[in-house]
Motif scaffolding. Structure first.
Motif, PDB file in Angstrom:
ATOM      1  N   GLN A  27       0.829  -1.209   0.000  1.00  0.00           N
ATOM      2  CA  GLN A  27       0.000   0.000   0.000  1.00  0.00           C
ATOM      3  C   GLN A  27       0.863   1.258   0.000  1.00  0.00           C
ATOM      4  N   GLN A  28       1.952   1.204   0.785  1.00  0.00           N
ATOM      5  CA  GLN A  28       2.870   2.342   0.812  1.00  0.00           C
ATOM      6  C   GLN A  28       3.502   2.553  -0.566  1.00  0.00           C
ATOM      7  N   VAL A  29       3.880   1.440  -1.197  1.00  0.00           N
ATOM      8  CA  VAL A  29       4.467   1.506  -2.539  1.00  0.00           C
ATOM      9  C   VAL A  29       3.463   2.112  -3.522  1.00  0.00           C
ATOM     10  N   LYS A  30       2.228   1.652  -3.422  1.00  0.00           N
ATOM     11  CA  LYS A  30       1.171   2.161  -4.295  1.00  0.00           C
ATOM     12  C   LYS A  30       0.973   3.668  -4.100  1.00  0.00           C
ATOM     13  N   ASP A  31       0.954   4.091  -2.829  1.00  0.00           N
ATOM     14  CA  ASP A  31       0.779   5.513  -2.530  1.00  0.00           C
ATOM     15  C   ASP A  31       1.944   6.347  -3.064  1.00  0.00           C
ATOM     16  N   ILE A  32       3.154   5.835  -2.892  1.00  0.00           N
ATOM     17  CA  ILE A  32       4.338   6.551  -3.366  1.00  0.00           C
ATOM     18  C   ILE A  32       4.335   6.654  -4.891  1.00  0.00           C
ATOM     19  N   LEU A  33       3.981   5.544  -5.585  1.00  0.00           N
ATOM     20  CA  LEU A  33       3.932   5.565  -7.045  1.00  0.00           C
ATOM     21  C   LEU A  33       2.888   6.564  -7.544  1.00  0.00           C
ATOM     22  N   SER A  34       1.777   6.621  -6.838  1.00  0.00           N
ATOM     23  CA  SER A  34       0.730   7.586  -7.200  1.00  0.00           C
ATOM     24  C   SER A  34       1.240   9.016  -7.011  1.00  0.00           C
ATOM     25  N   SER A  35       1.956   9.236  -5.908  1.00  0.00           N
ATOM     26  CA  SER A  35       2.518  10.554  -5.637  1.00  0.00           C
ATOM     27  C   SER A  35       3.567  10.929  -6.678  1.00  0.00           C
ATOM     28  N   ILE A  36       4.404   9.960  -7.065  1.00  0.00           N
ATOM     29  CA  ILE A  36       5.442  10.197  -8.070  1.00  0.00           C
ATOM     30  C   ILE A  36       4.808  10.587  -9.406  1.00  0.00           C
ATOM     31  N   ASN A  37       3.749   9.874  -9.791  1.00  0.00           N
ATOM     32  CA  ASN A  37       3.064  10.200 -11.053  1.00  0.00           C
ATOM     33  C   ASN A  37       2.489  11.613 -11.021  1.00  0.00           C
ATOM     34  N   SER A  38       1.929  11.977  -9.864  1.00  0.00           N
ATOM     35  CA  SER A  38       1.373  13.328  -9.707  1.00  0.00           C
ATOM     36  C   SER A  38       2.477  14.381  -9.803  1.00  0.00           C
ATOM     37  N   LEU A  39       3.605  14.106  -9.135  1.00  0.00           N
ATOM     38  CA  LEU A  39       4.740  15.040  -9.163  1.00  0.00           C
ATOM     39  C   LEU A  39       5.336  15.150 -10.564  1.00  0.00           C
ATOM     40  N   LYS A  40       5.363  14.028 -11.286  1.00  0.00           N
ATOM     41  CA  LYS A  40       5.880  14.056 -12.664  1.00  0.00           C
ATOM     42  C   LYS A  40       5.000  14.931 -13.545  1.00  0.00           C
ATOM     43  N   GLY A  41       3.690  14.870 -13.279  1.00  0.00           N
ATOM     44  CA  GLY A  41       2.775  15.739 -14.021  1.00  0.00           C
ATOM     45  C   GLY A  41       3.059  17.196 -13.745  1.00  0.00           C
ATOM     46  N   GLN A  42       3.308  17.509 -12.458  1.00  0.00           N
ATOM     47  CA  GLN A  42       3.654  18.881 -12.084  1.00  0.00           C
ATOM     48  C   GLN A  42       4.961  19.317 -12.751  1.00  0.00           C
ATOM     49  N   GLN A  43       5.927  18.395 -12.736  1.00  0.00           N
ATOM     50  CA  GLN A  43       7.241  18.719 -13.310  1.00  0.00           C
ATOM     51  C   GLN A  43       7.130  18.969 -14.819  1.00  0.00           C
TER      52      GLN A  43
END
Length: 211
Positions: A27-43
């Motif tokens: 679940q932590q991995v899933k949350d982090i991957l979701s956060s990374i995808n969101s941050l990549k969109g911002q970047q």
């Protein structure tokens, strides 16, 4: 038999606990991957913005150079119309010269005088008209240089603002990049933590099945 049951129960409890621990990590991995995808969109959006702003800044800097060149050209023309200070009467202006010209022209038209005197006054009137024209042209050029200078300052201000925005946006993009890298590091740590837990879970599962 009692010991066997106790061993089975103990293995089962450890197996279930390990399984739930693994699920938490997933679940932590899933949350982090979701956060990374969101941050990549911002970047991606920030990178696009920086690119657009740099193009705008380059255009503004080109405009500043063009306006500065125009200002220098007009300013030089204005200076060319300014007579040397030693040849200018104190507080001389076009209005005063116009009054002098009108006075002299009236004299030429109404008074009888020797030819040499008339010739001298006519020459003086021509010189005054030439000076007046130069002063008028200088004034017009001064207005134009002031207008261009105001425009130049405004373009410089906008170019500087855009430059600051580029720097600020680039810093934001760098900050997002660092967040992404930090989360990738967390992901790596979770994977390393998960690996022995999965191995242990499989061992317990096999041991439970063998009992």
């Amino acid at each position: 038999l009692t010991k066997l049951r106790s061993d089975v129960q103990q293995i089962h409890q450890e197996k279930e606990k390990t399984y739930h621990d693994i699920k938490k990590i997933h679940q932590q991995v899933k949350d982090i991957l979701s956060s990374i995808n969101s941050l990549k969109g911002q970047q991606t959006e920030l990178t696009r913005k920086v690119k657009t702003l740099k193009g705008e800044r380059e255009k503004q800097n080109t405009e500043v150079k063009e306006i500065a060149g125009e200002w220098k050209k007009i300013e030089q023309q204005r200076k060319d119309f300014v007579p040397p200070q030693r040849n200018r009467e104190p507080r001389e202006n076009a209005g005063m010269l116009k009054t002098q010209i009108q006075r002299l022209e009236t004299i030429l038209e109404t008074e009888v005088m020797p030819f040499t005197k008339e010739k001298e006054l006519t020459k003086h009137v021509k010189e005054l008209k030439k000076k007046m024209l130069a002063l008028v042209q200088e004034k017009e050029l001064s207005r134009e240089t002031n207008k261009i200078n105001t425009d130049l300052n405004e373009h410089r201000r906008k170019a500087q603002e855009t430059h600051y925005t580029v720097q600020e946006t680039a810093q934001q993009s760098q900050g997002v990049h660092e967040q992404i890298q930090k989360q990738y590091d967390q992901l790596k740590q979770l994977r390393e933590t998960e690996k022995p837990m999965v191995e242990r879970y499989l061992q317990l599962k096999q041991k439970y099945a063998d009992l």
